[in-house]
Design a protein around this motif. Sequence first.
Motif, mmCIF file in Angstrom:
data_model
loop_
_atom_site.group_PDB
_atom_site.id
_atom_site.type_symbol
_atom_site.label_atom_id
_atom_site.label_comp_id
_atom_site.label_asym_id
_atom_site.label_seq_id
_atom_site.Cartn_x
_atom_site.Cartn_y
_atom_site.Cartn_z
ATOM 1 N N VAL A 1 0.856 -1.180 0.000
ATOM 2 C CA VAL A 1 0.000 0.000 0.000
ATOM 3 C C VAL A 1 0.894 1.232 0.000
ATOM 4 N N VAL A 2 0.848 1.989 -1.087
ATOM 5 C CA VAL A 2 1.588 3.249 -1.181
ATOM 6 C C VAL A 2 0.600 4.380 -0.938
ATOM 7 N N ILE A 3 0.817 5.111 0.131
ATOM 8 C CA ILE A 3 0.015 6.302 0.428
ATOM 9 C C ILE A 3 0.878 7.500 0.082
ATOM 10 N N ASP A 4 0.569 8.129 -1.010
ATOM 11 C CA ASP A 4 1.406 9.211 -1.518
ATOM 12 C C ASP A 4 1.568 10.313 -0.470
ATOM 13 N N ALA A 5 2.839 10.710 -0.239
ATOM 14 C CA ALA A 5 3.187 11.792 0.695
ATOM 15 C C ALA A 5 2.843 11.464 2.139
ATOM 16 N N LEU A 6 2.861 10.175 2.525
ATOM 17 C CA LEU A 6 2.629 9.789 3.924
ATOM 18 C C LEU A 6 3.905 10.095 4.715
ATOM 19 N N ARG A 7 3.957 11.278 5.257
ATOM 20 C CA ARG A 7 5.108 11.695 6.046
ATOM 21 C C ARG A 7 5.186 10.860 7.320
ATOM 22 N N PHE A 8 6.394 10.711 7.849
ATOM 23 C CA PHE A 8 6.568 9.828 9.001
ATOM 24 C C PHE A 8 5.721 10.247 10.192
ATOM 25 N N ASP A 9 5.695 11.543 10.493
ATOM 26 C CA ASP A 9 4.943 11.963 11.681
ATOM 27 C C ASP A 9 3.437 11.850 11.501
ATOM 28 N N PHE A 10 2.957 11.610 10.267
ATOM 29 C CA PHE A 10 1.526 11.361 10.060
ATOM 30 C C PHE A 10 1.103 10.041 10.706
ATOM 31 N N ALA A 11 2.054 9.104 10.833
ATOM 32 C CA ALA A 11 1.749 7.803 11.417
ATOM 33 C C ALA A 11 2.073 7.743 12.901
ATOM 34 N N GLN A 12 2.492 8.850 13.485
ATOM 35 C CA GLN A 12 2.838 8.877 14.900
ATOM 36 C C GLN A 12 1.643 9.300 15.757
ATOM 37 N N PRO A 13 1.635 8.869 17.032
ATOM 38 C CA PRO A 13 0.560 9.303 17.935
ATOM 39 C C PRO A 13 0.840 10.705 18.482
ATOM 40 N N GLN A 14 -0.159 11.299 19.075
ATOM 41 C CA GLN A 14 0.042 12.579 19.749
ATOM 42 C C GLN A 14 0.845 12.341 21.021
ATOM 43 N N ARG A 15 1.916 13.114 21.175
ATOM 44 C CA ARG A 15 2.775 12.940 22.338
ATOM 45 C C ARG A 15 3.064 14.293 22.949
ATOM 46 N N SER A 16 3.390 14.265 24.227
ATOM 47 C CA SER A 16 3.731 15.487 24.942
ATOM 48 C C SER A 16 5.228 15.703 24.868
ATOM 49 N N PRO A 17 5.678 16.880 24.473
ATOM 50 C CA PRO A 17 7.132 17.125 24.436
ATOM 51 C C PRO A 17 7.764 17.120 25.814
ATOM 52 N N HIS B 1 -2.072 2.483 -4.773
ATOM 53 C CA HIS B 1 -1.396 3.783 -4.641
ATOM 54 C C HIS B 1 -2.460 4.856 -4.439
ATOM 55 N N PHE B 2 -2.618 5.298 -3.195
ATOM 56 C CA PHE B 2 -3.608 6.315 -2.835
ATOM 57 C C PHE B 2 -2.994 7.715 -2.991
ATOM 58 N N LEU B 3 -3.808 8.671 -3.441
ATOM 59 C CA LEU B 3 -3.325 10.021 -3.709
ATOM 60 C C LEU B 3 -3.967 11.099 -2.848
ATOM 61 N N GLY B 4 -4.981 10.751 -2.070
ATOM 62 C CA GLY B 4 -5.737 11.769 -1.343
ATOM 63 C C GLY B 4 -4.894 12.593 -0.380
ATOM 64 N N VAL B 5 -3.981 11.933 0.350
ATOM 65 C CA VAL B 5 -3.154 12.656 1.319
ATOM 66 C C VAL B 5 -2.248 13.652 0.600
ATOM 67 N N ASP B 6 -1.638 13.227 -0.481
ATOM 68 C CA ASP B 6 -0.761 14.113 -1.250
ATOM 69 C C ASP B 6 -1.543 15.293 -1.825
ATOM 70 N N HIS B 7 -2.696 15.025 -2.398
ATOM 71 C CA HIS B 7 -3.495 16.098 -2.987
ATOM 72 C C HIS B 7 -4.007 17.061 -1.927
ATOM 73 N N CYS B 8 -4.295 16.541 -0.754
ATOM 74 C CA CYS B 8 -4.729 17.412 0.334
ATOM 75 C C CYS B 8 -3.614 18.376 0.726
ATOM 76 N N GLY B 9 -2.374 17.878 0.738
ATOM 77 C CA GLY B 9 -1.250 18.755 1.043
ATOM 78 C C GLY B 9 -1.083 19.845 0.001
ATOM 79 N N HIS B 10 -1.241 19.481 -1.274
ATOM 80 C CA HIS B 10 -1.094 20.480 -2.338
ATOM 81 C C HIS B 10 -2.244 21.476 -2.336
ATOM 82 N N LYS B 11 -3.444 20.992 -2.119
ATOM 83 C CA LYS B 11 -4.608 21.874 -2.168
ATOM 84 C C LYS B 11 -4.704 22.744 -0.922
ATOM 85 N N HIS B 12 -4.430 22.162 0.224
ATOM 86 C CA HIS B 12 -4.517 22.912 1.493
ATOM 87 C C HIS B 12 -3.108 22.993 2.094
#
Length: 801
Positions: free
Chosen positions: A73-89, A230-241
């Motif tokens: 499964v290729v999710i276009d422009a799936l940046r690493f921190d997109f797959a991370q949980p919310q964490r406290s610094p 190969h999904f494109l929605g995430v990549d297109h969302c980045g370009h559009k917004h």
Amino acid sequence: MQKISVLLFLAWVSFLFYAGIALFTSGFLLTRWELTNHSSCQEPPGPGALPWGGRGEPGACWMASRFSRLVLVVIDALRFDFAQPQRSPVSGEPPVSLPFLGKMGFLQRLLESQPHHARLYQAKADPPTTTMQRLKALTTGSLPTFVDAGSNFASSAIVEDNLIKQLSSTGKRVVFMGDETWNDLFPGVFSQALFFPSFDVRDLETVDDGIMKHLYPTMDSDKWDVLITHFLGVDHCGHKHDPYHPEMARKLTQMDKMIQGLVKRLKNDTLLVVTGDHGMTVSGNHGGDSELETSAALFLYSPRALFPSAPAEEPEIIPQISLVPTLALLLGLPIPFGNIGEVIAEVFSEIEDSQPRSSALAQASALHLNAQQVSRFLHTYSATAQDLQVHELHRLQKLFSKASADYQRLLQSPQGAEAALQTVIPELQQFLRGVRAMCIESWARFSLLRMAGGPPTSQADLDYVVPQIYRHIQEEFRGRLERTKSQGLLTVAACQLGSVYSAAVVTALTLLAFPLLLLHAERISLVFLLLFLQSFLLLHLLAAGIPITTPGPFIVPWHAVFAWALMATQTFYTTGHQSVFSAIQWHAAFVGVSESRNFTWLSAFLVGANTFASHILFAVGCPLLLLWPFLCENQGSRKRQQPPGNEAEARVRPEEEQEPRMEMRLRDAPHHFSAALLQLGLKYLFVLGIQILACVLAASILRRHLLVWKVFAPKFIFEAMGFIVSSVGLCLGIALVMRVDGAVSSWFRQLVLTQQKAGEQSSLVYTGAGSSARKAQPHLLPPCSQDRLASGTSLFYNSRS
């Protein structure tokens, strides 16, 4: 000497531009030679026994397969921190809340609940971070660049050895759904395929919804061995917004649910791989080499245990191309020939065997196969191309030889295996990482210093150096003029030479236009005719607004030069060309050339002449901007300037005073004529340089843009080549005018020598009155010169060239 100085100066300015273009190109256009060799099960990567008894039988190629199926499964422009949980610094504080954090909760639950089955990596992509180049890397294991030189020039299809071809050649049923880019890269390879257009970045749903409609039914059908989406929605969302928009949270949640549905349908013999091809910047773009652009998520999951231990607290950072050799060995395939990635060693541990030595030996075996394959590639590549560092190449080969010898000793003598394994594994890893670092240095790293030091160097020279040299030449002209005046001006009459310069240029253009026309399709013939008429109409319009000053200086205004350069650009596009490789008119390579014979250089020359025909014609014809106003001088439209004391004779012979001299006015002041040609050449080069500078700035500023390699880089290449062709044509055009001027001067000198030999008159000296001229013996001159010489009003300098 003046003519040679002008040509040398123009050539030197052109060279400065060439140097700037070359410097920028070396830092921007990443290049690599493309090999077509392929790995096979029947040909091991190196000497020695294959691990686990692999002898080329089905399912046991270089290494026995551990999975028979793969879901990629290729999710276009799936940046690493997109797959991370919310964490406290900071401990005790609430976690940072961003729209893209914590939206892939199912992945996190798998990592926590099944640590031996799932693993998340931070995959570092190599620039350029554009989709096509990243897909090439994810299937070949190499470092694709903008220019992958080889047999597939101007085509996007991958001819290098790759995972998709290896899967297809072994009879695997490969099914694809998603981005149509895969169809360009792997035409005709998939057993089933659903391609969706990817260019409209404003569309977030069409591709993803189309895949979801067919994904689960295909999974349940069992009519596949390898399923790629190969999904494109995430990549297109980045370009559009941008990543911080609420739409990004929605798209990531959709992807998380999709993965959850896949996991429920996986069987024990199936490996699930979820990866991004690249990341994105804070504005949603990509293409460059920043941290956010090169950081992609990589998630592996298997229904059966795959990892020997729980993951570390922070995910491991691995090169993205490490996925290629890892998947190849896990699926029982040979590693693609050009791969330089390093296997993910921990997935080759013997989970069922609790002995640490067995797991370490399995990892060493996988690494050794990987190292053998990379060493074979280096040997083949270095024999083909010379762009790798020779010293580093030798060092790495020595390191591999030592590591390979230690590995073979380990297999032959089990005593002390634990200590030997602790040495062999780091040596193999050091070799593989050293190879990748060397290749990155040569193939996949923007040189911002060179990019910044290219065109500005030429511009600085134009701003400071060029005026100084121009003033030096001007002073030399003035000095020669003063010396000539002190000796008396040697002059002779002109006879019907009013269009001698422009006639030569137009003749040269006609002789050039006919062969260039033959290189184009038949339908372009009328276009060429119309463009010629349009060009001469432009010359007439420009000539009407250019005043003629006698005896000089002669100046071509900036707007005329800009209009002429824009006309060349218009002709380029009007004749069916575009600044993309796919629009090159390759049929020109076979005009007048037998297809059965190999005339590589001749064919390349013909294609280049076809592509840059407009640049050649307008550059050679550039001197017409200076000549045409004189050519358009109509009889009676301009009064010739009279020397003092000639008023009486002007009243006696009024009909001659109205006769136009046209281009012969340029010979009234040869130093102004040469300076005007130099100035015109510099102006034309400057206008072309502005176009180059615009392309350089666009390519530099937008090097992270989605279309940098599809639009901006090809545009830069075409503009650079157009500049080189135009500068050469410009020098040839000016050299032609100067050659004609030399011939005219030679004719005048022969005329004077004829008189001197006859002994009737030793020299002709311009005195400002007509009496001296009328003393010349008329029977010694051509009829047309007799009248002019007698009038004493059309005497010209006999300039030396």
